[in-house]
Design an enzyme around this catalytic site. Sequence first.
Site, short mmCIF file in Angstrom:
data_model
loop_
_atom_site.label_atom_id
_atom_site.label_comp_id
_atom_site.label_asym_id
_atom_site.label_seq_id
_atom_site.Cartn_x
_atom_site.Cartn_y
_atom_site.Cartn_z
N HIS A 35 53.65 19.53 -0.16
CA HIS A 35 53.06 19.02 -1.41
C HIS A 35 54.03 18.12 -2.17
O HIS A 35 53.82 17.82 -3.34
CB HIS A 35 52.54 20.17 -2.29
CG HIS A 35 51.29 20.79 -1.75
ND1 HIS A 35 50.05 20.55 -2.28
CD2 HIS A 35 51.09 21.61 -0.69
CE1 HIS A 35 49.13 21.22 -1.57
NE2 HIS A 35 49.75 21.87 -0.60
N ASP A 37 54.70 15.09 -0.99
CA ASP A 37 54.38 13.67 -0.70
C ASP A 37 53.70 12.97 -1.87
O ASP A 37 54.09 11.86 -2.25
CB ASP A 37 53.60 13.50 0.62
CG ASP A 37 52.26 14.21 0.72
OD1 ASP A 37 51.93 15.00 -0.19
OD2 ASP A 37 51.54 13.97 1.71
N GLY A 122 45.21 23.02 10.09
CA GLY A 122 46.23 22.43 9.22
C GLY A 122 47.23 21.59 9.98
O GLY A 122 48.37 21.41 9.52
N SER A 125 44.17 17.08 12.23
CA SER A 125 43.25 16.48 13.21
C SER A 125 42.56 15.26 12.61
O SER A 125 42.30 14.29 13.32
CB SER A 125 42.23 17.51 13.68
OG SER A 125 41.53 18.05 12.58
N GLU A 158 41.02 8.13 3.94
CA GLU A 158 40.86 9.57 3.64
C GLU A 158 40.61 9.80 2.15
O GLU A 158 39.73 10.57 1.76
CB GLU A 158 42.15 10.29 4.08
CG GLU A 158 42.19 11.75 3.74
CD GLU A 158 42.04 12.65 4.95
OE1 GLU A 158 42.31 12.20 6.08
OE2 GLU A 158 41.64 13.81 4.77
N ASP A 170 50.53 12.86 6.40
CA ASP A 170 49.91 13.12 7.71
C ASP A 170 49.71 11.84 8.50
O ASP A 170 49.97 11.79 9.71
CB ASP A 170 48.57 13.85 7.52
CG ASP A 170 48.74 15.15 6.75
OD1 ASP A 170 49.88 15.63 6.64
OD2 ASP A 170 47.73 15.66 6.23
C1 GLA Z 1 47.93 18.07 3.49
C2 GLA Z 1 47.90 16.64 2.97
C3 GLA Z 1 49.28 16.01 2.92
C4 GLA Z 1 50.29 16.93 2.23
C5 GLA Z 1 50.18 18.35 2.76
C6 GLA Z 1 51.04 19.31 1.98
O1 GLA Z 1 48.31 18.07 4.84
O2 GLA Z 1 47.06 15.85 3.78
O3 GLA Z 1 49.22 14.76 2.29
O4 GLA Z 1 50.12 16.88 0.83
O5 GLA Z 1 48.85 18.83 2.73
O6 GLA Z 1 52.38 19.02 2.16
#
Ligand code: GLA
Length: 381
Positions: A35, A37, A122, A125, A158, A170
Amino acid sequence: MTVASSAAQAFRDAYGAEPTGLWAAPGRVNLIGEHTDYNDGFVLPFALPQHVVAAASPAEGPDWTVCSTFAEGSVSFGATEPGGVEGWAGYVAGVVWALQEAGFEVPPARIAFASDVPVGAGVSSSAALESAALTALVELGGLELPVADRPALAQRAENVYVGAPTGIMDQSASIRCTEGRALFLDCRSLEVEQIPFDLAAAGLAILIINSNAPHQHVDGEYGARRKSCEEAARILGVPALRDVDPAGLDAALARLGDDVTRRRVRHIVTENQRVLDTVELLRAGRIREIGPLMTASHASMRDDFEITVAQVDVAVEAALAAGAYGARMTGGGFGGCVLALIDADRADETTAAVERAYAEHDFTAPATWPAVPGPGAARLS
Ligand code: GLA
């Protein structure tokens, strides 16, 4: 059959021709930095060997037609507005939309997708699907879009098209990771450093434990965390929580009115520092020593950011009790996977320990597998 040959076969079955090319983009796990990012902070993901493969060819315009091995039938769409295509194909339509919105002439195409990235675990995908579609379309059309600029477009698909308020980790991981390395990403400057992460040479392994508690960020919890971070940054008068110096954390917390916000901020500020500390250790080749940072990260997600659930906490505890050097949940939270840093020859014992703990709690047995850092998005053939 490999994922690549499934995608090629699906292309032949649907369109009666050979694809022009095959493009792959991987799922990811995040070693540390959760969290952070969307707070302009630091993350350290690596790509999984599991990937989405897009078998694609240019088509007569003006439409895109997509099909996959994971859903019935095919979906055709022209230029759409955000939300115009729903379901899995919406991620692809979102990429087309984001490219067009950025001024690119996107080549009409036919694409067939196949994937072995677990869904709902998580491990990104959906980012893998976006990144595979983006890479295929950019290369099919010869679009001048530097690799470093691609994740932001996939993220826009997204955020705006699909409507999930995620950060840039991601898509960056799927597009910019390299084999055998972890990706140290500064989410403000978007600068990256490829950090050597040769677990096998150190006699170590990262065991991925899928908690089987399906994660959800669309349910508002993710968005709520993001909102409290942005609100806290506003109160503290900084552009983002990345700008709160860990040395001044107590003073910053004292300026925040409520305990929940204070804990959210403490997680982000300490987590950013843990990423930096982890990178230092990895640069020095001291992989085993990152274990306590991973475990501290988990405690912070559990107690301060409050994004863990019983299944992941039990997996972390069981892995640590079985001798793991460190363990933590990875990804957005509320389920998903746990990473445990273990001696390479302890995978079976660790798995057995987690299975026993799960049985005691009447949780569905977890799937486990060793994580080996794989390559980022690329053309396969
Ligand atoms: C998800 C979100 C990412 C990031 C993570 C937590 O994967 O897509 O952008 O915030 O949660 O680190």
